[in-house]
Design a protein around this motif. Structure first.
Motif, mmCIF file in Angstrom:
data_model
loop_
_atom_site.group_PDB
_atom_site.id
_atom_site.type_symbol
_atom_site.label_atom_id
_atom_site.label_comp_id
_atom_site.label_asym_id
_atom_site.label_seq_id
_atom_site.Cartn_x
_atom_site.Cartn_y
_atom_site.Cartn_z
ATOM 1 N N GLY A 166 -1.297 25.377 -24.195
ATOM 2 C CA GLY A 166 -2.579 25.162 -24.864
ATOM 3 C C GLY A 166 -3.739 25.352 -23.895
ATOM 4 O O GLY A 166 -3.547 25.555 -22.694
ATOM 5 N N ILE A 167 -4.945 25.315 -24.439
ATOM 6 C CA ILE A 167 -6.144 25.441 -23.607
ATOM 7 C C ILE A 167 -7.083 24.279 -23.914
ATOM 8 O O ILE A 167 -7.001 23.662 -24.983
ATOM 9 C CB ILE A 167 -6.870 26.777 -23.847
ATOM 10 C CG1 ILE A 167 -7.315 26.881 -25.313
ATOM 11 C CG2 ILE A 167 -5.992 27.961 -23.467
ATOM 12 C CD1 ILE A 167 -8.220 28.051 -25.578
ATOM 13 N N ALA A 200 -18.233 22.399 -30.492
ATOM 14 C CA ALA A 200 -18.675 23.713 -30.972
ATOM 15 C C ALA A 200 -17.706 24.810 -30.534
ATOM 16 O O ALA A 200 -17.379 25.729 -31.305
ATOM 17 C CB ALA A 200 -20.087 24.007 -30.469
ATOM 18 N N ASP A 201 -17.213 24.710 -29.280
ATOM 19 C CA ASP A 201 -16.240 25.686 -28.787
ATOM 20 C C ASP A 201 -14.940 25.608 -29.589
ATOM 21 O O ASP A 201 -14.321 26.633 -29.901
ATOM 22 C CB ASP A 201 -15.940 25.443 -27.309
ATOM 23 C CG ASP A 201 -17.121 25.787 -26.423
ATOM 24 O OD1 ASP A 201 -18.001 26.546 -26.875
ATOM 25 O OD2 ASP A 201 -17.167 25.284 -25.275
ATOM 26 N N LEU A 202 -14.520 24.376 -29.908
ATOM 27 C CA LEU A 202 -13.295 24.173 -30.686
ATOM 28 C C LEU A 202 -13.427 24.820 -32.062
ATOM 29 O O LEU A 202 -12.543 25.555 -32.510
ATOM 30 C CB LEU A 202 -12.995 22.678 -30.822
ATOM 31 C CG LEU A 202 -11.831 22.307 -31.741
ATOM 32 C CD1 LEU A 202 -10.520 22.897 -31.232
ATOM 33 C CD2 LEU A 202 -11.710 20.790 -31.876
#
Length: 249
Positions: free
Chosen positions: A229-230, A236-238
């Motif tokens: 995973g990262i 907002a990025d998610l």
């Protein structure tokens, strides 16, 4: 009340399963084998019924290779009275198992068949239901509590919405879930006594049951390895990644 407990020899749940190099099946060479955990729960429940004076005799039965006697002896050490092995080196599908168990039930006349809801090797979750259909008996599946009251069994079932309690008439089929009980460890004296308990060995040909396989395994493969995973810095990025990369929003 006579109780029949079917048990299955499977790869021990602590062992990492390996696929054969030709992808024809699972590698069983030099692998630790054990009683199916759900069946172990079924044996424990049958022994508890006997200890409570509800059951009078417990018969452990397995369908499989000669080495399946080890698992039957384990059930005898836990408290079963006698065992039956239907010896075969072939893979018997759930319907074939149900047909053989139907023949055994007609010969032994048990009032209750209690078995694991599924085996951890194929996860079919079919044999109990098929056996109930073939015999025309009542069934209580995914049992987390079993209580005999009069001529009925009160079975608490684990269902999607929570718990459901049903009353079923005997004879009946019950399949066990994980929360039903905690199986006991067989003591050394009981293991020694189990060696002297009767164990009959039969062949599938002794029963008028068609166990011809209906399924063909084309290929067995291991599941793909999960990617790492990262981490994202902000919500907002998610949301951006869920929307534009994963495509789930």
């Amino acid at each position: 009340m006579k109780v029949l407990v079917p048990i299955k020899r499977v790869i021990d749940y602590n062992v990492k399963v390996r696929v054969k190099s030709d992808q024809s099946g699972v590698d069983l060479a030099n692998v630790k084998m054990s009683m199916n955990p759900f069946d172990e729960i079924a044996v424990e429940e049958a022994v508890r019924l006997k200890e409570a004076g509800t059951a009078t005799e417990i018969i452990a039965i397995s369908i499989g290779p000669e080495k399946a006697q080890d698992q039957i002896r384990q059930a005898l050490a836990m408290g079963a009275d006698r065992g039956i092995l239907i010896k075969t080196d072939e893979t018997v599908e759930p319907l074939g198992v149900a047909k053989l168990l139907k023949s055994v039930c007609e010969a032994e006349n048990p009032e209750l068949v209690i078995m694991g809801k599924q085996a951890i090797d194929d996860d079919s979750n079919q044999t109990g239901q098929m056996l109930a259909a073939l015999l025309g008996w009542a069934q209580g599946t995914f049992a987390s509590q079993v209580k005999k009251e009069g001529e009925q069994l009160h079975v608490t079932r684990e269902v999607d919405s929570g718990l459901q309690t049903i009353a079923i008439s005997l004879p009946a089929i019950v399949t066990t879930d994980l929360r039903l009980n905690e199986p006991r460890y067989a003591s050394l004296p009981n293991i020694m006594k189990a060696k002297k308990k009767p164990l009959d060995v039969k062949e599938p040909s002794d029963f008028s049951a068609d166990i011809t396989p209906r399924l063909t395994t084309l290929k067995v493969t291991e599941p793909p390895k999960r990617e790492a995973g990262i981490k994202v810095e902000t919500v907002a990025d998610l949301i951006d990644k869920l929307k534009n990369e994963a495509g789930v929003l």
